[in-house]
Design an enzyme around this catalytic site. Structure first.
Site, PDB file in Angstrom:
ATOM      1  N   CYS A  90       0.810  -1.234   0.000  1.00 57.53           N
ATOM      2  CA  CYS A  90       0.000   0.000   0.000  1.00 57.53           C
ATOM      3  C   CYS A  90       0.836   1.273   0.000  1.00 57.53           C
ATOM      4  CB  CYS A  90      -0.935   0.005   1.195  1.00 57.53           C
ATOM      5  SG  CYS A  90      -2.055  -1.379   1.178  1.00 57.53           S
ATOM      6  N   HIS A 224      -3.074   7.057   3.709  1.00 56.74           N
ATOM      7  CA  HIS A 224      -3.539   5.793   3.132  1.00 56.74           C
ATOM      8  C   HIS A 224      -4.950   5.485   3.639  1.00 56.74           C
ATOM      9  CE1 HIS A 224      -3.868   1.940   1.474  1.00 56.74           C
ATOM     10  NE2 HIS A 224      -3.674   1.263   2.585  1.00 56.74           N
ATOM     11  N   ASN A 254     -10.237  -0.126   0.956  1.00 62.20           N
ATOM     12  CA  ASN A 254      -8.778  -0.036   0.838  1.00 62.20           C
ATOM     13  C   ASN A 254      -8.371  -0.496  -0.566  1.00 62.20           C
ATOM     14  OD1 ASN A 254      -6.011  -0.379   0.957  1.00 62.20           O
ATOM     15  ND2 ASN A 254      -6.010  -1.457   2.909  1.00 62.20           N
TER      16      ASN A 254
END
Ligand code: ACO
Length: 299
Positions: A90, A224, A254
């Site tokens: 990520c 994030h 996500n």
């Protein structure tokens, strides 16, 4: 929809993650999402595919192990430059930005296309309620060019491989004698949560110190988008107002490394960014990898 085959509820997901909607791949191919994002970035930068000197694609999984996703994207864009894929989970957008910055500073390129394309919905078991409710699929892209917009950047890797991993099944051979256990994405959610908050706060504070900025000098903290509770915890530790910490995890879940460029694009298209604005980016992911940077919006 999930309640039909999982012991879960909209209430639990909303309260623990902040996610209300997600988009997951069905008939599309990930490269098609990547190409749409890349073309939008090129259009926004007023450049053609032939103006790009290098393509960096951040990706964890896609249908191909080889060739790299960046090769497929290059062909579909009609670009001719070299390309490479990176996997920093990520935090991939920050690792790609750092690589791009090095190439620009070394005068090896003038225009670099970063494409983050991810389909984490294909890594989880959809029978596992702790992981399958979290992820969405998507792509985000950015063109980076020469200039001094990047004020500071910090990357870290700590080998914490057991808290978050996904193993891909390889072909059998007549010679394999070791035991192999392939399982869908394994995540120790609480540990990841703690690492995420601690590392993001640490990275951001170090960068603020390094650049002599106060938390309120930053227009937006582009964090994030893993879980709204993680975002809120980081915001509380930093002591900044809600308006400075935008989110879209409620709409996309996500989407791994695509989260940062996707959120940046939303802010930009909404006309929320002005020349001279300071932006902080911070992300964390499997590895454990972390990346953060401070940029000054130069457009
Ligand atoms: N629906 C209903 N109940 C659930 C669900 C679900 N989807 N998932 C778990 N539960 C249950 C658990 O079984 C547990 O029940 P128990 O108390 O009877 O054992 C209870 O809810 C609480 O579970 P916890 O795991 O303690 O819940 P928590 O509040 O920690 O939230 C979560 C779990 C959302 C996974 C959280 O830990 C988290 O967000 N972690 C970080 C995840 C993340 O961001 N990962 C991505 C990192 S980046 C990358 O590279 C992929």
């Amino acid at each position: 929809m999930l309640e039909q085959f999982l012991e879960t509820s909209d209430e639990w997901i909303t309260e623990r993650t902040g996610i209300k909607e997600r988009l997951v791949i069905s008939s599309e191919k990930l490269e098609d999402l990547a190409v749409i994002a890349a073309n939008k970035a090129l259009e926004d930068a007023n450049l053609k595919a032939s103006d790009i000197d290098y393509i960096i694609c951040s990706n964890v999984v896609n249908e191909y192990v080889t060739p790299a996703l960046s090769c497929i994207i290059q062909g579909k864009l009609g670009a001719t430059c070299p390309t490479v894929d990176i996997n920093a989970a990520c935090a991939g957008f920050l690792f790609a930005l750092d690589m791009a910055d090095d190439k620009l500073n070394a005068k090896k390129a003038k225009n670099i296309l970063i494409v983050c394309a991810e389909e984490p919905s294909r890594m989880v078991s959809w029978q596992n309620r702790s992981t399958s409710v979290l992820f969405g699929d998507g792509a985000g892209a950015a063109v980076v060019t020469e200039g001094d917009a990047l004020k500071a950047i910090r990357l870290t890797t700590s080998s914490l491989t057991e808290v978050l991993y996904y193993q891909r099944k390889l072909e059998p051979t007549p010679y394999i004698s070791k035991e192999e256990n392939f399982e869908p994405l394994v995540m120790k959610g609480r540990e990841v949560f703690k690492h995420a908050v601690t590392s993001s706060c640490r990275d951001i504070r170090k960068l603020l110190n390094q650049t002599g900025l106060e938390p309120d000098d930053v227009k937006y903290y582009v964090l994030h988008q893993a879980n709204l509770r993680i975002i809120e915890s980081i915001r509380n530790f930093l002591g900044v107002d809600k308006e400075r910490v935008p989110h879209n995890v409620d709409r996309y879940g996500n989407i791994s490394s695509a989260a940062l460029p996707a959120l940046l694009d939303e802010l930009n298209r909404a006309g929320k960014l002005q020349k001279g604005d300071k932006l902080v980016f911070s992300a964390f992911g499997a590895g454990f990898t972390t990346g953060a940077c401070i940029i000054e919006w130069a457009k």
